[in-house]
Design a protein around this motif. Structure first.
Motif, PDB file in Angstrom:
ATOM      1  N   LYS A  50       0.802  -1.284   0.169  1.00 52.72           N
ATOM      2  CA  LYS A  50      -0.396   0.097   0.168  1.00 52.72           C
ATOM      3  C   LYS A  50       1.464   1.121  -0.026  1.00 52.72           C
ATOM      4  N   THR A  51       1.474   1.494  -1.415  1.00 55.02           N
ATOM      5  CA  THR A  51       2.371   2.796  -1.323  1.00 55.02           C
ATOM      6  C   THR A  51       1.882   3.651  -1.156  1.00 55.02           C
ATOM      7  N   SER A  52       0.715   3.872  -1.945  1.00 58.56           N
ATOM      8  CA  SER A  52      -0.022   5.329  -2.103  1.00 58.56           C
ATOM      9  C   SER A  52      -1.633   4.837  -1.806  1.00 58.56           C
ATOM     10  N   GLU A  53      -2.354   5.357  -1.673  1.00 59.84           N
ATOM     11  CA  GLU A  53      -3.866   5.910  -0.851  1.00 59.84           C
ATOM     12  C   GLU A  53      -5.406   5.208  -2.014  1.00 59.84           C
ATOM     13  N   ASN A  54      -4.081   4.856  -3.608  1.00 61.55           N
ATOM     14  CA  ASN A  54      -5.209   4.344  -4.211  1.00 61.55           C
ATOM     15  C   ASN A  54      -5.218   2.659  -4.362  1.00 61.55           C
ATOM     16  N   TRP A  55      -3.588   1.964  -3.895  1.00 61.44           N
ATOM     17  CA  TRP A  55      -3.794   0.671  -3.632  1.00 61.44           C
ATOM     18  C   TRP A  55      -4.945   0.312  -2.855  1.00 61.44           C
ATOM     19  N   VAL A  56      -4.785   1.125  -1.919  1.00 57.33           N
ATOM     20  CA  VAL A  56      -5.858   0.577  -0.420  1.00 57.33           C
ATOM     21  C   VAL A  56      -7.216   0.603  -0.645  1.00 57.33           C
ATOM     22  N   TYR A 129      -3.146  -4.518 -14.132  1.00 59.71           N
ATOM     23  CA  TYR A 129      -4.313  -3.564 -12.943  1.00 59.71           C
ATOM     24  C   TYR A 129      -3.191  -3.013 -13.222  1.00 59.71           C
ATOM     25  N   ASP A 130      -2.963  -1.185 -13.605  1.00 61.53           N
ATOM     26  CA  ASP A 130      -2.256  -0.282 -13.168  1.00 61.53           C
ATOM     27  C   ASP A 130      -0.955  -0.455 -13.959  1.00 61.53           C
ATOM     28  N   ARG A 131      -0.071  -1.026 -13.903  1.00 63.30           N
ATOM     29  CA  ARG A 131       1.716  -0.969 -13.940  1.00 63.30           C
ATOM     30  C   ARG A 131       1.586  -2.516 -14.783  1.00 63.30           C
ATOM     31  N   LEU A 132       2.357  -2.391 -16.078  1.00 61.56           N
ATOM     32  CA  LEU A 132       2.356  -3.215 -16.633  1.00 61.56           C
ATOM     33  C   LEU A 132       3.378  -4.193 -16.581  1.00 61.56           C
ATOM     34  N   ASP A 181      11.528  -0.829  -9.823  1.00 58.79           N
ATOM     35  CA  ASP A 181      10.411  -2.090  -9.497  1.00 58.79           C
ATOM     36  C   ASP A 181       9.214  -1.772 -10.703  1.00 58.79           C
ATOM     37  N   ASP A 182       8.628  -0.718 -10.559  1.00 56.82           N
ATOM     38  CA  ASP A 182       7.765   0.085 -11.530  1.00 56.82           C
ATOM     39  C   ASP A 182       8.008  -0.064 -12.775  1.00 56.82           C
ATOM     40  N   ALA A 183       6.785  -0.376 -13.803  1.00 50.86           N
ATOM     41  CA  ALA A 183       7.133  -0.330 -15.048  1.00 50.86           C
ATOM     42  C   ALA A 183       6.422   0.825 -14.810  1.00 50.86           C
ATOM     43  N   ASN A 184       5.937   1.666 -14.756  1.00 49.35           N
ATOM     44  CA  ASN A 184       4.845   2.981 -14.686  1.00 49.35           C
ATOM     45  C   ASN A 184       5.946   4.165 -14.525  1.00 49.35           C
ATOM     46  N   ALA A 185       7.364   3.981 -13.741  1.00 48.82           N
ATOM     47  CA  ALA A 185       7.985   4.911 -13.508  1.00 48.82           C
ATOM     48  C   ALA A 185       8.564   4.974 -14.172  1.00 48.82           C
ATOM     49  N   GLY A 221      11.188   1.688  -3.552  1.00 46.82           N
ATOM     50  CA  GLY A 221       9.627   1.642  -3.209  1.00 46.82           C
ATOM     51  C   GLY A 221       8.741   2.337  -2.827  1.00 46.82           C
ATOM     52  N   TRP A 222       8.805   4.002  -3.853  1.00 50.01           N
ATOM     53  CA  TRP A 222       7.892   4.735  -4.001  1.00 50.01           C
ATOM     54  C   TRP A 222       8.314   4.764  -2.324  1.00 50.01           C
ATOM     55  N   LYS A 223       8.985   4.911  -1.409  1.00 45.32           N
ATOM     56  CA  LYS A 223       8.914   5.458  -0.060  1.00 45.32           C
ATOM     57  C   LYS A 223       9.226   6.801   0.186  1.00 45.32           C
ATOM     58  N   PRO A 250       6.247  12.614  -9.118  1.00 49.63           N
ATOM     59  CA  PRO A 250       5.645  11.437  -9.676  1.00 49.63           C
ATOM     60  C   PRO A 250       4.277  11.034  -9.064  1.00 49.63           C
ATOM     61  N   ASN A 251       4.563  11.161  -7.612  1.00 48.07           N
ATOM     62  CA  ASN A 251       3.138  10.842  -6.813  1.00 48.07           C
ATOM     63  C   ASN A 251       3.230  12.062  -5.494  1.00 48.07           C
ATOM     64  N   ASP A 252       1.817  11.814  -5.031  1.00 52.12           N
ATOM     65  CA  ASP A 252       1.383  12.560  -4.301  1.00 52.12           C
ATOM     66  C   ASP A 252       2.566  12.843  -2.713  1.00 52.12           C
ATOM     67  N   GLN A 275       0.321  13.431  -8.216  1.00 53.53           N
ATOM     68  CA  GLN A 275      -0.481  12.513  -8.754  1.00 53.53           C
ATOM     69  C   GLN A 275      -1.203  11.477  -7.252  1.00 53.53           C
ATOM     70  N   ASP A 276      -2.398  10.972  -7.921  1.00 51.23           N
ATOM     71  CA  ASP A 276      -2.927   9.929  -7.102  1.00 51.23           C
ATOM     72  C   ASP A 276      -4.258  10.711  -6.381  1.00 51.23           C
ATOM     73  N   SER A 277      -4.291  12.152  -5.938  1.00 54.17           N
ATOM     74  CA  SER A 277      -5.571  12.427  -5.778  1.00 54.17           C
ATOM     75  C   SER A 277      -5.815  11.936  -4.244  1.00 54.17           C
ATOM     76  N   ASN A 295      -5.575  13.267 -10.954  1.00 52.10           N
ATOM     77  CA  ASN A 295      -6.837  12.890 -10.765  1.00 52.10           C
ATOM     78  C   ASN A 295      -7.104  11.144 -11.653  1.00 52.10           C
ATOM     79  N   LYS A 296      -6.581  10.483 -11.365  1.00 53.37           N
ATOM     80  CA  LYS A 296      -6.890   9.146 -12.328  1.00 53.37           C
ATOM     81  C   LYS A 296      -8.208   8.621 -10.523  1.00 53.37           C
ATOM     82  N   ASP A 297      -9.335   8.434 -11.373  1.00 51.23           N
ATOM     83  CA  ASP A 297     -10.565   8.337 -10.308  1.00 51.23           C
ATOM     84  C   ASP A 297     -10.442   6.590 -10.312  1.00 51.23           C
TER      85      ASP A 297
HETATM   86  C1  BGC Z   1       1.080   4.092  -9.615  1.00 50.50           C
HETATM   87  C2  BGC Z   1       0.755   5.068  -8.822  1.00 50.50           C
HETATM   88  C3  BGC Z   1       0.940   5.782  -7.526  1.00 50.50           C
HETATM   89  C4  BGC Z   1       2.723   4.762  -7.294  1.00 50.50           C
HETATM   90  C5  BGC Z   1       2.854   4.292  -6.350  1.00 50.50           C
HETATM   91  C6  BGC Z   1       1.902   3.512  -9.278  1.00 50.50           C
HETATM   92  O1  BGC Z   1       2.699   2.588 -10.018  1.00 50.50           O
HETATM   93  O2  BGC Z   1       0.112   3.971 -11.324  1.00 50.50           O
HETATM   94  O3  BGC Z   1      -0.925   5.990  -9.185  1.00 50.50           O
HETATM   95  O4  BGC Z   1       1.130   7.317  -6.780  1.00 50.50           O
HETATM   96  O5  BGC Z   1       2.463   3.316  -7.868  1.00 50.50           O
HETATM   97  O6  BGC Z   1       2.209   3.493  -5.506  1.00 50.50           O
END
Ligand code: BGC
Length: 363
Positions: A50-56, A129-132, A181-185, A221-223, A250-252, A275-277, A295-297
């Motif tokens: 749960k590195t950001s609220e969106n995952w929770v 989902y969200d990450r490739l 380690d996150d393909a989105n980064a 670790g997006w920490k 890159p994020n909130d 990012q993430d609202s 906003n990525k609802d």
């Molecule tokens: C998500 C972001 C999130 C980040 C850290 C990314 O893969 O797309 O929304 O801020 O992971 O959890």
């Protein structure tokens, strides 16, 4: 575009039905759309830590949404420390339990090849989902917000915010990126740099530390603590006698860490993107501290993923709207991309108007 694809997909399925083909042949490049499966099947959801609220938020929404759709849901999160191993074990367990679709927010997109192959061998359909998920042919679909666009919007917001504060440059900025380690980064970073690099080249922006390589800007670790300590070091090494005008975050979670660091150093808060609202960041934006978020609802993204499972359950082919952008090293993964929205103080009330949790924060 979306409408067109729907029509094309329907036409393709109809054509196959007429010609006596099964819908097993996938016109989108995925290997999926088997003959369907029972309506009360198990759907596995493997989420990262749960590195950001969106995952929770996603976990709860998947629980409720899968139940409402008549499926049995199995929602698992990777832990905070043994992240990769946790997720690998969780996916293996879902395969053993007979999940028909496994939806994965990868903890490490490059480390799931064995598990998704086992899922495929067992007849399950795999949705990233969200990450490739990288370097495997065993991923059928990708559902996400348009990550490159997220980066572009962040880059543009940084420029807009700087200009609003001080009409002309040069501006001193620093760059932060997500976990390696996150393909989105890299996708977020490349999207942002597509906007910022020309302004660095023409001298409008100055990365005073000289740290412009993604390896230097990464946040393990997006920490928050890692971003905060890097910002502390940058302030000490580079900004003793200089003002810092902007920070690409890159994020909130990381944006707030950067702001905490700058405040502790007794410096004025620069223009900081996010990012993430996340609720705390929306509050910070309304208070005039963080400059922007995206906003990525999560409600819409989860609903889209569950819709895909429903379509697959009927033995049909889910709609995609991008069949060229997401090359995972082994295949181009057919994707359904949703549009991200940039949010600043100026449009927050409008952007969150239909969000009962965030809307009151903008009043
Ligand atoms: C998500 C972001 C999130 C980040 C850290 C990314 O893969 O797309 O929304 O801020 O992971 O959890």
């Amino acid at each position: 575009m979306r409408k067109l694809l729907t029509t094309t997909a329907i036409a393709a399925v109809a054509l196959m039905a007429l010609s006596g083909c099964s819908t097993r042949t996938d016109t989108t490049g995925g290997s999926s759309a088997a003959a369907g499966f029972p309506a009360d099947s198990l759907i596995g959801i493997a989420l990262p830590s749960k590195t950001s609220e969106n995952w929770v938020l996603a976990g709860g929404l998947f629980e409720d949404g899968l139940k409402a759709a008549g499926f049995k849901g199995d929602v698992q999160y990777a832990g905070a420390s043994t992240t990769v191993k946790d997720q690998q074990d969780q996916i293996s367990a879902m395969v053993t339990k007979g999940a028909k679709v496994i939806i994965i927010g990868a903890a490490d997109g490059g480390q799931l090849g064995t598990q998704v192959k086992a899922a495929h061998d067992a007849g399950a359909i795999v949705i990233a989902y969200d990450r490739l998920i990288l370097n495997t042919a065993d991923v059928d679909y990708y559902v996400a917000y348009d990550n490159f666009k997220v980066g572009e919007l962040q880059g543009q917001a940084l420029l807009d915010g700087l200009k609003a504060k001080k009409p002309a440059g040069p501006y001193n900025i620093e760059l932060f990126s997500g976990s390696s380690d996150d393909a989105n980064a890299p996708v977020f970073f490349n999207g942002a740099m597509s906007v910022l690099q020309p302004k660095i080249d023409d001298g409008t922006l100055v990365v005073a530390s000289g740290q412009t390589d993604i390896k230097q800007t990464a946040t393990a670790g997006w920490k928050a603590e890692n971003a905060q300590s890097r910002m502390d070091s940058l302030l000490t090494s580079t900004y003793g006698d200089k003002a810092i005008d902007g920070v690409l975050s890159p994020n909130d979670t990381l944006a707030r860490a950067v702001i905490t660091s700058v405040k502790a150093a007794g410096k004025p808060i620069p223009v900081v993107t996010g990012q993430d609202s996340e609720a705390e960041s929306v509050k910070s934006i309304m208070a005039g501290e963080q400059y922007s978020t995206i906003n990525k609802d999560t409600r819409v993204l989860v609903a889209q993923a569950i819709d895909m499972a429903k379509v697959l359950q009927k033995g049909e082919t889910p709609e995609v709207n991008d069949t060229k952008s997401y090359d995972n090293g082994k295949k181009i993964v057919p994707a359904f991309l949703l549009p991200p929205v940039i949010v600043t103080k100026a449009n927050a009330a409008e952007a969150y108007a239909n969000d009962p949790k965030l809307s009151p924060l903008t009043k």
